[in-house]
Design an enzyme around this catalytic site. Structure first.
Site: not given
Ligand code: SF4
Length: 349
Positions: A90-91, A94, A103, A107, A110, A112, A271, A308, A315
């Protein structure tokens, strides 16, 4: 102590975390988005509290199946900026390197969530070699952010090989690892894992934590093991409605992190990931919280409040501003932590 990660709705009911009547709801959500709760997190949940801040982060909720018009499967544009599997560029200086999409917990907010999960893609040996070759061929890449999924779920052998490979690329100056493992599965931070992170280059570990109840003695011990190995620790948190969107909770979280030698780095605005609207605050609410913390909390405890920009545009800080020029341009007005504005000369005399 229960010692296994809960991955099926029935296991949550058996553990007493949800009533059996909620199983159809949980099954519908878990059929769409991955589910996992480690024993350490399950034990923090108070099943009698409908608003429990740990349960809300990990126990599926029917509202996750409601997607709003502005939500997107790839809210920060990772796919568009991915020149080959496992790399997001993206940048200029980096890249993200995503060796796996698994994971320790999933979450519910999340960003993603459409990519991570037990069926998520892990890079093959050939894909990982190609990703490393991409980095090695671009001298402008100074920092590699190893993320995913959670890279600290890799075995110490595999993470060690990855760190060594990055360490050997002359122009890579910093390796940054984003992880939730020290919080949600601190026993995985073994002596072997810590040893695997050893490198000549600077290796930073950025720990994702959202609520002061996550800062357990086991987490502290895991962070101490990392810190004693000379690894600088930073944190990132997500601003979450009903979980940490009040000044007292945020202050306890941020102070608790600093007391564990973890410097708060980012506070992310939520997000636009599918089904996450109940977790999002407004930007105005986030700015008001940052104002409430300014001046009342040590500067060491202040994270950067960031967004973001949807679509992969990067970001940016979105915290409140404290200095503004007057319309006449004859002076600046600078606001103190109590909201009182003070004049400041427009230029040095
Ligand atoms: S926010 Fe998403 S990528 Fe990060 S630990 Fe939780 S589920 Fe996994």
């Amino acid at each position: 102590m229960m010692r296994r990660t809960l991955r099926r709705p029935a296991e949550l009911a058996e553990a007493g975390l949800v009533p059996a009547a909620r199983l159809p709801e949980l099954a519908a959500v878990a059929g769409r988005f991955a589910l996992a709760i480690t024993p350490e997190m399950a034990e923090l949940i108070d099943p009698g509290d409908e608003r429990d801040p740990i349960a809300r982060q990990f126990v599926p909720d029917a509202r996750e199946l409601e997607t709003t018009a502005e939500e997107q499967a790839d809210p920060i544009g990772d796919e568009r900026l991915s020149p080959l599997p496992g790399i997001v560029h993206r940048y200029p200086d980096r890249v993200l390197l995503k060796p796996s999409h698994v994971c320790p917990v999933y979450c519910r907010f999340c960003f993603r969530r459409e990519q991570v999960g037990p069926g998520g893609k892990t890079l093959s040996a050939a894909e990982l070699a190609a990703a490393l070759a991409y980095i090695a061929a671009r001298p402008e890449i100074w920092e590699v952010i190893v993320t995913g999924g959670d890279p600290l779920l890799l075995s110490p052998r595999r993470i060690g090989e990855l760190i060594k490979a990055l360490d050997a690329i002359p122009h890579v100056g910093v390796i940054r690892i984003h992880t939730r493992v020290p919080v949600v599965s601190p026993r995985r931070v073994s002596a072997a894992l810590v040893a695997a992170l050893a490198a000549e280059k600077a290796v930073y570990v950025v720990i994702h934590a959202n609520h002061p109840r996550e800062l357990t003695p086991a987490m502290r011990a895991a962070c101490t093991r990392l810190g004693r190995a000379g690894i600088p620790l930073l944190s990132q948190s997500v601003l979450l409605r009903g979980i940490n969107d009040d000044a007292a909770t945020l202050a306890a979280l941020l102070r608790g992190l600093v007391a564990m030698r973890i410097k708060p780095y980012y506070l992310h605005h939520g997000d636009l990931a599918p089904g996450t609207a109940p977790f999002r605050t407004t930007i105005g609410e986030g700015q008001a919280l940052m104002r409430a913390l300014r001046g009342r909390l040590s500067g060491l405890c202040q994270p950067l409040y960031v967004l973001d920009i949807p679509g992969g545009h990067g970001k940016v800080p979105i915290g409140p501003g404290y200095a503004a020029a007057t319309a006449a341009g004859d002076k600046w007005l600078v606001e103190d932590p109590d909201g009182v504005r003070h004049p400041y000369p427009p230029h040095d005399p």
